[in-house]
Motif scaffolding. Structure first.
Motif, mmCIF file in Angstrom:
data_model
loop_
_atom_site.group_PDB
_atom_site.id
_atom_site.type_symbol
_atom_site.label_atom_id
_atom_site.label_comp_id
_atom_site.label_asym_id
_atom_site.label_seq_id
_atom_site.Cartn_x
_atom_site.Cartn_y
_atom_site.Cartn_z
ATOM 1 N N PRO B 273 -24.594 16.354 13.865
ATOM 2 C CA PRO B 273 -25.670 15.257 13.966
ATOM 3 C C PRO B 273 -25.439 14.712 15.379
ATOM 4 N N TYR B 274 -24.571 14.759 16.159
ATOM 5 C CA TYR B 274 -24.394 14.166 17.526
ATOM 6 C C TYR B 274 -25.316 14.635 18.379
ATOM 7 N N GLY B 359 -34.468 14.835 5.828
ATOM 8 C CA GLY B 359 -33.985 13.500 5.160
ATOM 9 C C GLY B 359 -34.176 12.324 6.057
ATOM 10 N N SER B 360 -34.503 12.915 7.682
ATOM 11 C CA SER B 360 -34.768 11.909 8.416
ATOM 12 C C SER B 360 -35.826 12.314 9.413
ATOM 13 N N ARG B 361 -36.403 11.216 10.069
ATOM 14 C CA ARG B 361 -37.777 11.565 11.056
ATOM 15 C C ARG B 361 -37.242 11.937 12.202
ATOM 16 N N MET B 362 -36.153 11.200 12.879
ATOM 17 C CA MET B 362 -35.853 11.852 14.105
ATOM 18 C C MET B 362 -34.352 12.206 14.510
ATOM 19 N N MET B 363 -33.379 11.680 13.530
ATOM 20 C CA MET B 363 -32.261 12.203 13.584
ATOM 21 C C MET B 363 -31.765 13.191 12.292
ATOM 22 N N CYS B 364 -32.295 14.290 12.802
ATOM 23 C CA CYS B 364 -32.412 15.206 11.411
ATOM 24 C C CYS B 364 -31.133 15.887 10.972
#
Lengths: 365, 580
Positions: B273-274, B359-364
């Motif tokens: 995620p980082y 599950g996320s728009r930018m931080m996928c």
């Protein structure tokens, strides 16, 4: 001069100034709404019904904002500059006829402040003054962005003033007068835009540059100079610059309507002179919409290309326009004017197009 | 491939006897060369062997062995895999000759390595700190450097979980007590010298017009760090004469958080995620590169269906990134937000897909080692198909029709900021910047990863190297990405999306790996060194938007102030990645 006519002048002046200020406020709203519609957005809709109180909210915000004067700025000129910019914008419409003569309280009242016999000269003179405000604002702020913006605006002014001035000459020649009242009267049979299509186009382009609107908004060029000449201004001083820009938009649209689109004259105006200001307002709104549309559509031209465009294209074209107008008038064949000028205009466009395309793709790896 | 490498070894060893050694450590490849021979060998590689593209320069601190290494990755601009050179240096006084004179593209990377690791590059023209501020104490990527609130060497920190209850870090590090100043440093009296040295590098351009006897001078304008068109807190100090740029230095690091140090504290999976936060406009490409690097180390293959999902997502990321670029470039040119908002409309639809799938728009945070986190939810395949087969091609054509033939855009873009192919390679530019200069170098073709060999697509290339070509190239790339997505959607097999069972702790054997992908902004590389522990020993990001900035001064000099922003916009930087 009677006391009554003095009061008449004062009342008319107050009406014009307040009309312009209200117009400025709602022009900002109109611009935001139109931009939003063009850009698939909604636009301001929170303050009041359909966002109608938005200008009020903006004004209140700007009045109560802290005014900051940079410590190294030249304080007197820094304060003076917005005033120099806004006053010409407010007084420029003094010579404009807003309508014919109406009877009110048993008095014959002409719907204009003054019928100056050199009205067109007055307009060109006053319109150029506000540039001093911009240059001085840029210089006195002691900020490099502002400095560049101020210098740009003076250079831009010189490039466009000539073409603008020459585009005035068409209506002057056609009507034989420099008074705006006479010019409007001369358009009774046919609007001058029919005889002067190229002149009207040059006028419109040059006024876009004159009032620093996109795509000629070099002096403020948000993406390059953050805010250009008014980078260091805040609160009401900034609002004055803003006001000057929008009032000038209204003013040049009104002048364009007067010079080329029959002024306040339109259907039924002869029977009901009170309709004159309404028609004028309608024409102004259409022209303003054009300006907003251009802003929403076009990217900015680069500063040096803008100068080249002004000197190498618009200025010769304006000269040719004057030349052919004169020929048409001398030969007493007015229908020749639009034909010849449009032919010259298209020829110039094609020539520029050819030379530009050749230059553009001269290098390939 | 092995055949080719063997001949390279022979040639190098033959040409430089004693100076080139094959790296024999298990899990390592490449060559160890001696510091004094490095420029000679680099020159030889460039001129004789065709390794003309210096992709990545970095360093590793091997504290237990008591040495440091600089690591260079060379590539051929005609394609192929990496040639890796390493120079072993003593930790006390690490000095290595600079390669800037041979590969100008090393300039910013060497400064970064100096800044973070303290390796001195002898002969570098402008060796200053780049990401950190000038008063900074020490070089943080050295393994014996500890941050002010240092807790433990590696996460998860045991001290945060004493009795099954988490302790928040704020309770341990009281505000104002979590700062460590170097000896003799007082923040009240400190005057930063960063600007002095920045301006000193521009002051040499000062000249006075002696012929006319008039005194003339240039002025220095700071664009940024707070500026509307620098796409973040990026700063350029430009020396201008009138409106013409005569010198320009980028200054960055305002968003620096030492991504690499933090990542070296994290476990392998915690970094996934980082990486989203690097180039936050194209998170899935970042995931992709990191996953490939670690999978190389682990020696595993991702599941078949996951490969297709990865490609679909990465290409959607490219499209959304390029749409954003087209919009913001037009904004930089002064078009008041209209193209931007129309481009964002399409991007939102792509982000909707990301949201549903990841599950996320930018931080996928979608990729895992050996696959992806989850399969497509019900109905998303149809949405993807609608986008790829109908909506996007239509809308891209529409945008193309409205924008590319605009006279003003042509006038602003054509012939502005020209980079020749030779310069583009020398400056190590990558991605669209390189390809717009006529170098058809695309990692997806040049050194295929994942399953890109299976797809039929063209490498977009343009031949003028100016802003306008870089702008048009984005349209070409979007079209090619749509083609890839169409084929991937058509061929995608059923099956699991993870090879092996999902695990929180990846077991990574010791070694090194350089995984690179063609990100939307260019070659995105991850250099990961493992020593068998749960945390990477070294984690380096070859950030394309950082390295593309090396060419910025070259592109801008001689152009007007207004062009600087067109050029910067056409390079396409994201500060999250540039500053790391």
């Amino acid at each position: 001069m009677t006391t009554g006519s003095v009061w008449e002048w004062i009342i008319k002046s107050v009406v014009i100034v307040f009309g312009l200020l209200t117009g400025f406020a709602y022009l900002t709203l109109l611009e935001r709404k139109v931009l939003a519609k063009i850009q698939v957005r909604i636009g301001p809709n929170r303050a009041g019904p359909m966002g109608l109180f938005q200008p009020l909210a903006d004004a209140i915000k700007l009045i109560f904002k802290e005014e900051i004067i940079p410590s190294r700025a030249d304080k007197i000129i820094f304060v003076l500059a917005p005033i120099i910019t806004v006053i010409p914008a407010l007084i420029i419409l003094g010579v404009l006829p807003f309508g014919g003569i109406i009877t009110l309280f048993g008095r014959q009242i002409s719907l204009s402040l003054a019928d100056l016999n050199v009205g067109v000269l007055y307009i060109t003179a006053i319109a150029s003054i506000s540039i001093y405000g911009i240059v001085l604002a840029g210089w006195s702020s002691n900020n490099k962005y502002a400095m560049l913006g101020g210098i740009r605006s003076s250079a831009q002014m010189i490039s466009y003033e000539l073409a603008l001035g020459l585009s005035f000459i068409g209506p002057i020649l056609l009507s034989g007068s420099m008074s705006l009242h006479d010019i409007v009267a001369a358009q009774k049979p046919l609007w001058f835009v029919v005889y002067q299509p190229v002149g009207a186009l040059i006028f419109w382009i040059a006024t876009l540059a004159e009032v620093n609107r996109a795509p000629f908004d070099m002096p403020e060029a948000e993406q390059e100079l953050t805010a250009g000449y008014h980078t260091e201004y805040s609160g009401m001083k900034f609002a004055l610059f803003f006001m000057a820009e929008y009032i000038k938009m209204i003013a040049v649209s009104a002048i364009a309507a007067t010079l080329f689109f029959g002024g306040y004259r339109f259907v039924l105006e002869d029977q009901y002179p009170i309709l004159g200001p309404v028609w004028l307002l309608g024409k102004v709104i259409v022209l303003l919409f054009g300006m907003i549309w251009v802003r929403a559509t076009l990217p900015r031209i680069r500063y040096d290309r803008l100068m080249a465009f002004g000197w190498k294209f618009l200025f010769p074209l304006a000269l040719a326009n004057v030349f052919f107008t004169a020929i048409g008038i001398v030969l007493e064949k007015l229908w020749l004017i639009p034909l010849l000028t449009i032919a010259v205009f298209l020829g110039a466009v094609v020539m520029v197009g050819i030379s530009e395309t050749r230059r553009w793709r001269s290098h390939v790896f | 491939m092995t055949q080719q490498l063997t001949t390279i070894t022979e040639t190098l060893v033959e040409r430089f006897p004693g100076a080139v050694l094959k790296d024999e450590r298990p899990g390592y490849e490449g060559y160890l060369v001696s510091a004094e021979n490095l420029p000679e060998i680099a020159q030889f590689l460039r001129d004789q062997m065709g390794y003309d593209y210096l992709s990545s320069v970095t360093g590793v601190d091997y504290l237990p062995e008591g040495k440091m290494e600089t690591v260079y990755h060379f590539f051929r601009s005609t394609g192929g895999s990496a040639l890796e050179l390493k120079v072993s240096l003593p930790r006390e006084n690490p000095v290595v000759p600079s390669l800037v004179s041979i590969f100008p593209g090393a300039e910013l990377q060497e400064r970064e390595t100096y800044d973070l690791l303290g390796i001195i590059f002898d002969g570098h023209p402008d060796l200053r700190r780049i990401l950190l501020w000038d008063g900074f104490d020490g070089h943080p990527l050295r393994k014996d450097w500890q941050e002010p609130y240092y807790e433990e060497e590696a996460k998860p920190f045991k001290s945060r979980w004493p009795e099954g209850r988490a302790i928040r870090v704020e309770e341990k590090n009281i505000f104002k007590k979590n700062v460590k100043y170097p000896a003799g440093f007082d923040p009240e009296t400190f005057t930063p010298e960063g600007d002095t040295s920045l301006f000193a590098s521009l002051d040499k351009l000062k000249r006075h017009d002696e012929e006319s006897g008039m005194k003339s001078d240039h002025i220095i304008i700071n664009f940024g760090p707070q500026h509307t068109s620098t796409h973040g807190v990026f700063r350029m100090a430009a020396a201008v004469e009138g409106e013409t740029i005569i010198g320009l230095k980028p200054a960055m690091g305002y968003l620096h958080r030492n991504h690499e140090k933090i990542a070296e504290r994290n476990t392998y999976l915690m970094n996934m995620p980082y990486t989203d936060r690097l180039d936050y406009l194209s998170p899935l490409s970042n995931n992709f590169g990191y996953a490939i690097a670690v999978e190389k180390l682990m020696g595993i293959q991702p599941a078949e269906r996951a490969e297709y999902l990865r490609v679909i997502m990465a290409e959607f990321t490219r499209i959304s990134n390029h749409l954003f670029l087209i919009g913001s470039l037009l904004n930089d040119l002064g078009a008041y937000f209209t193209p931007m908002l129309y481009a964002l409309e399409e991007r939102e639809l792509i982000l909707d897909v990301f949201e549903a799938v990841t599950g996320s728009r930018m931080m996928c945070n979608y990729f895992r080692f050996g696959g992806v986190a989850r399969d497509l939810p019900e109905g998303q395949l149809q949405k993807i198909k609608d986008l790829a087969f109908d909506r996007l091609p239509r809308k891209i054509d529409e945008m193309d029709r409205f924008l590319t033939e605009s006279e003003i855009i042509r006038a602003r873009g054509v012939g502005v900021g020209v980079l020749t192919p030779e310069e583009a390679i020398a400056y190590s530019t990558c991605g669209p910047v390189l390809r717009a200069s006529g170098v058809p170098y695309d990692v997806r073709r040049a050194d295929p990863y994942s399953i890109y060999e299976r797809f039929d697509f063209d490498v977009a290339v343009r031949y003028h190297g100016d802003v306008y070509d870089r702008f048009l190239l984005r349209f070409d790339e979007i079209r090619q990405s749509i083609r890839i997505i169409q084929q991937a959607v058509r061929d995608m097999p059923e099956g699991p999306v993870q090879s092996g069972k999902p695990q929180y702790q990846a077991k990574v054997p010791a070694g090194e790996a350089y995984g690179r992908v063609e990100g939307p902004k260019g070659e995105l590389g991850y250099y990961v060194v493992s020593n068998g522990k749960p945390n990477p020993w070294r984690y380096h990001v070859r950030a394309p938007s950082f390295i593309n900035l090396t060419a910025l001064e070259k592109l801008c000099v001689g152009n007007k102030v207004a062009d600087v922003f067109a050029i910067l916009g056409s390079i396409d930087i994201v500060l999250g990645e540039t500053d790391r």
